[in-house]
Design a protein around this motif. Structure first.
Motif, short mmCIF file in Angstrom:
data_model
loop_
_atom_site.label_atom_id
_atom_site.label_comp_id
_atom_site.label_asym_id
_atom_site.label_seq_id
_atom_site.Cartn_x
_atom_site.Cartn_y
_atom_site.Cartn_z
N GLN A 23 0.82 -1.20 0.00
CA GLN A 23 0.00 0.00 0.00
C GLN A 23 0.86 1.26 0.00
OE1 GLN A 23 -2.11 -1.13 3.55
NE2 GLN A 23 -3.93 -1.77 2.42
N GLY A 53 -5.07 -3.23 -10.93
CA GLY A 53 -4.55 -4.13 -9.90
C GLY A 53 -4.99 -3.73 -8.51
N HIS A 54 -5.02 -2.43 -8.25
CA HIS A 54 -5.46 -1.92 -6.95
C HIS A 54 -6.92 -2.28 -6.69
CE1 HIS A 54 -5.92 0.82 -3.57
NE2 HIS A 54 -6.91 1.44 -4.19
N LYS A 96 -7.24 -6.06 -6.02
CA LYS A 96 -6.85 -6.42 -4.65
C LYS A 96 -7.92 -6.00 -3.65
CE LYS A 96 -3.36 -7.85 -3.46
NZ LYS A 96 -2.91 -9.24 -3.20
N GLY A 143 -10.71 -8.39 -3.61
CA GLY A 143 -10.32 -9.64 -2.99
C GLY A 143 -10.26 -9.59 -1.49
N ASP A 144 -10.47 -8.41 -0.91
CA ASP A 144 -10.42 -8.25 0.55
C ASP A 144 -11.64 -7.44 0.99
OD1 ASP A 144 -9.85 -7.93 3.21
OD2 ASP A 144 -7.77 -7.33 2.92
#
Length: 248
Positions: free
Chosen positions: A133, A196-197, A200, A203-204
């Protein structure tokens, strides 16, 4: 077997819920303030407008579908100029300034996090923000500044207003060519990194919930950010933890 009147009600009121009761409230900790949420939300919206209008300017099928190229150029230019404004206004927030300080602070645990991430291993120590991050924040901040500078250089009337060239004189072709080359290729890199950010983030779910509501599950915080000393003061305890850890 019978019971005395009123005994059931008193017993039910004093009995704690079963440990596996999904309705039992799980402890949560504060991660972001409303001001930080608004800065992130407005910045994301402006970035989305920049990307969408850029697509309408560079992709033929979108250009034909939307049309009104002059309008797309104007919206793209002004959304790009306004992109740093939410963060600049957010500097009035003490919480945002504190988080920016944490994002700019690197330690030994960040190197261990990156090493474990590259090897796809567990045991990734992190404070309030992990090393990934921090790198993303630094990269996107630098990219936005470069995009803003090259975009302003491509805006033909601005160099005249700043006195870089004489009024009525066109911007030198080599300036515009270089600025266009950097702007276009860096824009592609920004789109890929943002994709990509977002991937991610999806995914969380708990991380998304933290940005949306300002709080996260305490268990998630201990598992994903074990060096983050949350609670009173919302401070990052990475320095205290590093003093106790042996050097690698």
């Amino acid at each position: 077997m019978t019971s005395m009147p009123g005994s059931a009600g008193r017993t039910d009121a004093t009995m704690p819920p079963p440990p596996d009761d999904p309705s039992a409230a799980r402890p949560r900790v504060r991660r972001f303030t409303p001001a930080e949420h608004r800065v992130h939300q407005v910045t994301a919206a402006l970035m989305a407008v920049c990307v969408l209008t850029a697509g309408c300017l560079y992709l033929p099928f979108l250009a034909e579908l939307v049309g009104r190229r002059a309008l797309m150029v104007t919206v793209h230019e002004w959304s790009g100029i306004l992109l740093p404004v939410p963060v600049l206004l957010g500097l009035f927030s003490r919480a945002l300034r504190a988080d920016l300080t944490l994002l700019n602070r690197y330690g030994r645990h960040d190197r261990r996090w990156l090493s474990a991430a590259l090897r796809r291993r567990g045991g990734r120590p992190a404070g309030k923000f992990n090393a990934g991050q921090k790198l993303y924040a630094a990269w996107i901040a630098g990219a936005v500044l470069v995009m803003l500078g090259t975009g302003l250089l491509m805006w033909s009337t601005l160099p005249q207003a700043l006195g870089l060239v004489r009024a009525g004189t066109p911007v030198p072709l080599v300036w515009r060519t270089g600025a266009t080359f950097v702007h276009d290729w860096l824009a592609l890199a920004v789109i890929l990194v943002i994709a990509g950010h977002v991937g991610k983030a999806y995914g969380d779910p708990e991380s998304r919930r933290g940005m949306r509501t300002g709080s996260v599950d305490a268990g998630w915080a201990r598992r994903e950010h074990p060096l983050w000393r949350h609670g009173d003061g919302e401070r990052d305890g990475t320095r205290d933890r590093e003093r106790r850890e042996p050097r690698a």
